[in-house]
Scaffold this active site. Structure first.
Site, mmCIF file in Angstrom:
data_model
loop_
_atom_site.group_PDB
_atom_site.id
_atom_site.type_symbol
_atom_site.label_atom_id
_atom_site.label_comp_id
_atom_site.label_asym_id
_atom_site.label_seq_id
_atom_site.Cartn_x
_atom_site.Cartn_y
_atom_site.Cartn_z
ATOM 1 N N PHE A 189 7.713 -18.621 -33.306
ATOM 2 C CA PHE A 189 8.713 -18.361 -31.703
ATOM 3 C C PHE A 189 10.238 -19.432 -31.076
ATOM 4 C CE2 PHE A 189 6.559 -22.687 -30.287
ATOM 5 C CZ PHE A 189 7.295 -22.494 -29.509
ATOM 6 N N LYS A 190 10.274 -20.724 -32.141
ATOM 7 C CA LYS A 190 11.204 -21.080 -31.901
ATOM 8 C C LYS A 190 12.679 -20.587 -31.905
ATOM 9 C CE LYS A 190 8.964 -25.262 -30.894
ATOM 10 N NZ LYS A 190 9.035 -26.500 -29.442
ATOM 11 N N ASP A 191 12.514 -19.506 -33.093
ATOM 12 C CA ASP A 191 13.110 -18.566 -33.680
ATOM 13 C C ASP A 191 14.534 -17.655 -31.559
ATOM 14 O OD1 ASP A 191 14.017 -19.319 -36.033
ATOM 15 O OD2 ASP A 191 12.509 -17.501 -36.519
#
Length: 604
Positions: A208-210
Site C-alpha cells: 500500500f505504500k506505493d
C-alpha cells in the site's frame, strides 16, 4: 484560453454531461461548435473535456440537478479559496494559538512537503478542516476512473497556488499509470459473507505504500526550492523503504542529481524479500543501511535528527544539503491514502453492494497508524464509515490504547513477528489522530507526547477516550491465528492472504457484527512474506532463496497472481557486502554525513 489565463482565473464547471444535454434540449439547441456528422453531442462534450483540463485554475464540481444559484455560490467559494492563500495553511499538532513562531511564519503545502516534520517535533496538519463533499458530489465520482477521483480529491486538499491543477494532473497520471499492474489501481474484491478486500498491492513494490510514494516524489521535486540539495531520510519497517526508492528513482535525471535517499531498517526485523527488494535498488543517489535494532529505534532516531537544529544546520551550511522525509510523517504521504479509502466505498456502490449513505466498516492492519488515519480523513470528507477496526499483532500497544486510553511503552519491547510492518510500539500518526479528536487542542497533544518522551506513557482524558471508542474498535492476533487464517481462507476460497491482511481478517472475524459490509485493507501482496505464507499453507520444504519462494507461490495457481514487478526486481539482486550499523544515534549521524560527502562532494 492563453490570454484569458494571463489576465484572470479560469474556472472549470465540472457539470454532469447529462445535465448539459438536458439543458441544450430544453433550449432546442441541436448543434454546438465542432460537431461533425456522425458524432453525437455527448461524444463531442466528452472530447472537449481534455482541453478544459489543460487550462483551468479551479474546478467547481457540480452534482446532478444543481440549480444556477447553487453553481454560482460554488463558483464564488472556489474563487475566494483561490485568492486566499491562507486557506492552505498548516500547523503543527503541538502548536498553540499564541505561539509567536507560528504567527510569524505560517506553513503552506510546499513547506510541509519539503520539511516533513514540524520544527517543534509535532506533525503537520491543515489549520482548517478537510473539505467535505456532498452526497451528490460523491455520486459524481462513483463512475469516474481512479485517476480522476484522485485528481478531484487532491485538488480539494492542495491549494491551487501551491500545485496548479494542470501540474497535479500530470503527477497523478504518472503515479497511477503503467506502473500499476491492475487498471483499477485499488480493486475491491468480495472475500466471503460481508467481507471485502481492498487490494492495495498492485503497485511496483507490492504494498500500500506505493500509493503515497509514487506521488510524493513528484510533489517533492515540484515543491523543492532550488537553493540546495536534499537528502530524504527514511526509517522503514520494510515496505516503505522499497516504495520510497522506487518512487524517487522514477524522477528525471535532473531531479535525481539533487535528491538522494538514505534508508535505515531493522536488520533482523523485516522479511528476506523486503530486504532483497531494497538492496536491488542500486544507484548513485540511494543507500540502504541495516540497523541492529527494531523499527521504533530507527523511527525515533530519525525524528530526533530532524529536530536537532545544530546538526541539520551544519549539514546545510557545510554541504548545502537539507534533510527531509518520505514516510507517513510527511503529510503528503497521507493524502493519496485518503483517496483509495474513498474509492473503495465508491466501488462498492458500483458493484451494487451499497447505495450512497449506507454505512461500512473498515478493518486495517495497523502499525504506524497512517493507513487507518487516512480512512478517518476519508470519513471527514464525507465517506459514511461507521467503525474503524484497528488490527494489531502481538505488538499490540494500539489495541491497549484504544481499549483503555493509556499509551504505555514501559516494560514493553518490540517482538519480531511474521507481520513485520506491524512490529511497532510507538506509532507516529496517533499524534495526528489525537489532535483531530481533541478538536485541535495543541496544548494537550504537546503535553501528552512530552510525557511519552520523558516517561514512556500517557493517559488521555475520559472525554477523549469516549470519542475514540465511539469510532474505533481494536483487537490483536497471535502468530498461530495469523497462519491459520491464511490456510483456512486458501482452502475455502483459493485466495492467499499475506500475513498483515491475515491479521486484519482474524480481527474482523472477531469484532465485526456483520450488519454492514466491512472493507479489509489488504496492504501487501503475499509474495512480500512468502516464507511465512508457504509455512501457513503447510508446504514442507521451503526453499531459502526469495526467488525460489516466489516461484513456489506461483506454482499454486491461486489468487492473487504472481507479482511480476517484484519477481523482476529480485532478479536484479547481486551478492554484495552491505553496511550494518549498531543501534547508536551518533553512528547513524556519521552514516548520514559520509553519504552526503560521497554524493554531493562534487557539488560542494
Amino acid at each position: 484560453m492563453y490570454h484569458v489565463k494571463q489576465n484572470g482565473i479560469v474556472v472549470y464547471l465540472d457539470v454532469p454531461l447529462e445535465d448539459i444535454l438536458e439543458r441544450l434540449e430544453g433550449m432546442k439547441v441541436d448543434h454546438i461548435v465542432g460537431l461533425r456528422p456522425g458524432v453525437s453531442m455527448l461524444e463531442m462534450l466528452q472530447y472537449r473535456q481534455q482541453f478544459y483540463h489543460q487550462w483551468y485554475d479551479v474546478r467547481v464540481l457540480c452534482q446532478a440537478g444543481d440549480t444556477a444559484e447553487a453553481v454560482a455560490e460554488k463558483i464564488l467559494d472556489a474563487v475566494k479559496r483561490y485568492q486566499n492563500s491562507n486557506s492552505g495553511v498548516f500547523i503543527s499538532t503541538r502548536s498553540i494559538a499564541k505561539d509567536s513562531e507560528f504567527m510569524r511564519a505560517p506553513s503552506f503545502f510546499t513547506d510541509v512537503v519539503i520539511e516533513g516534520l514540524a520544527l517543534d517535533g509535532g506533525l503537520y496538519v491543515p489549520a482548517d478542516r478537510l473539505p467535505k463533499l456532498t452526497a451528490g458530489e460523491w455520486q459524481r465520482l462513483a463512475e469516474a476512473p481512479y485517476t480522476e477521483r484522485a485528481q478531484v480529491l487532491l485538488e480539494k486538499c492542495i491549494h491551487p497556488i501551491d500545485v496548479p491543477a494542470v501540474n497535479l494532473r500530470e503527477m497523478v497520471a504518472r503515479a497511477y499509470g503503467q506502473n500499476f499492474s491492475c487498471n483499477k489501481i485499488a480493486p475491491v474484491r468480495h472475500l466471503s459473507g460481508s467481507q471485502f478486500l481492498l487490494e492495495l498491492f498492485h503497485g511496483p513494490t507490492a504494498s500500500f505504500k506505493d500509493f503515497a510514494l509514487q506521488m510524493l516524489p513528484q510533489l517533492f521535486a515540484y515543491c523543492m526550492p532550488r537553493t540546495c540539495n536534499y537528502l530524504i531520510l527514511v526509517a522503514t519497517s520494510g515496505d516503505t523503504g522499497s516504495a520510497v526508492l522506487d518512487g524517487f528513482l522514477r524522477l528525471s535525471d535532473t531531479d535525481k542529481q539533487r535528491i538522494s535517499i538514505l534508508t535505515f531498517f531493522p536488520e533482523e526485523g523485516i522479511s528476506q524479500i523486503q530486504k532483497a527488494q531494497m538492496i536491488s535498488y542500486e544507484a548513485e543517489n540511494v543507500k540502504t543501511v541495516g540497523v541492529k535494532t527494531n523499527f521504533d529505534f530507527c523511527q525515533t532516531t530519525v525524528k530526533q535528527i530532524f529536530t536537532n537544529s545544530d546538526y541539520t544546520g551544519f549539514l546545510t551550511v557545510e554541504y548545502g544539503t537539507a534533510l527531509s522525509t518520505a514516510n507517513s510523517i510527511n503529510w503528503a504521504c497521507l493524502l493519496p491514502q485518503v483517496v483509495y479509502h474513498a474509492c473503495s466505498y465508491l466501488d462498492l456502490i458500483n458493484q451494487g453492494v451499497i447505495t450512497f449513505g449506507d454505512p461500512v466498516d473498515v478493518c486495517i492492519p495497523t502499525g504506524n497508524f497512517s493507513n487507518i488515519l487516512a480512512a478517518v480523513y476519508a470519513k471527514c470528507m464525507g465517506i459514511p464509515i461507521r467503525k474503524f477496526i484497528c488490527a494489531s499483532n502481538q505488538n499490540n500497544t494500539l489495541t491497549d490504547f484504544i481499549r483503555t486510553g493509556k499509551y504505555d511503552l514501559r516494560h514493553r519491547n518490540v517482538t519480531a513477528s511474521l507481520s513485520p510492518a506491524l512490529d511497532i510500539l510507538k506509532s507516529s500518526n496517533i499524534e495526528r489522530y489525537l489532535h483531530l479528536v481533541a478538536h485541535g487542542d495543541g496544548q494537550l497533544v504537546r503535553e501528552l507526547f512530552s510525557q511519552l518522551e520523558e516517561q514512556c506513557h500517557f493517559q488521555v482524558p475520559n472525554t477523549l477516550l469516549e470519542r475514540i471508542q465511539h469510532s474505533f474498535m481494536s483487537d490483536w492476533c497471535s502468530e498461530e491465528e495469523c497462519l491459520d487464517a491464511i490456510y483456512s481462507v486458501y482452502r475455502s476460497t483459493g485466495y492467499i492472504l499475506d500475513t498483515h491482511t491475515a491479521v486484519a481478517k482474524v480481527v474482523a472475524d472477531r469484532q465485526h457484527d456483520q450488519t454492514c459490509p466491512v472493507i479489509i485493507a489488504s496492504t501487501a501482496h503475499p509474495c512480500k512474506s512468502a516464507a511465512a505464507v508457504l509455512q501457513a499453507l503447510r508446504i514442507k520444504e521451503i526453499r531459502q532463496h526469495p526467488i525460489d519462494q516466489l516461484q513456489m507461490l506461483n506454482s499454486l495457481n491461486s489468487l492473487p497472481s504472481v507479482h511480476k514487478a517484484v519477481l523482476g526486481r529480485l532478479g536484479k539482486v547481486h551478492t554484495q557486502k552491505r553496511q550494518v550499523c549498531p543501534a547508536d544515534q551518533s553512528d547513524i549521524m556519521d552514516n548520514i554525513e559520509r553519504f552526503i560527502q560521497q554524493k554531493f562532494m562534487s557539488v560542494v
